[in-house]
Design a protein around this motif. Structure first.
Motif: not given
Length: 89
Positions: A26-34
């Protein structure tokens, strides 16, 4: 800046509880990180915090020892107590 040799990457295996993986995704999707970027930053921040805690713990112990030397066998005070005492002089 880090030496180039220290910046090379090494793959490691990691097992996490499913709920953490969900939060991580969820965090990676929100901040566009892997995932790797988030885990890397989390570990780096944790290690820095531990280094800082160790430094201040050792510094406080050194301050107690210094006070004992300066004032004789004075009871060990915390770093904050020593700072306040020195400010009042």
């Amino acid at each position: 800046m880090q030496h180039i040799e220290l910046l090379r990457k090494k793959q490691v295996g990691l097992r996490l509880p499913e709920y953490l993986v969900q939060e991580l995704d969820e965090l990676s999707a929100e901040y566009d990180l892997n995932r790797s970027e988030i885990i890397h930053e989390a570990i780096r921040a944790y290690l820095e915090e531990q280094k800082s805690r160790r430094f201040y713990s050792e510094f406080e112990q050194a301050a107690k020892e210094l006070k004992a030397v300066v004032y004789g066998d004075a009871c060990g005070q915390s770093l904050q107590d020593l700072i306040h005492e020195l400010e009042d002089q």
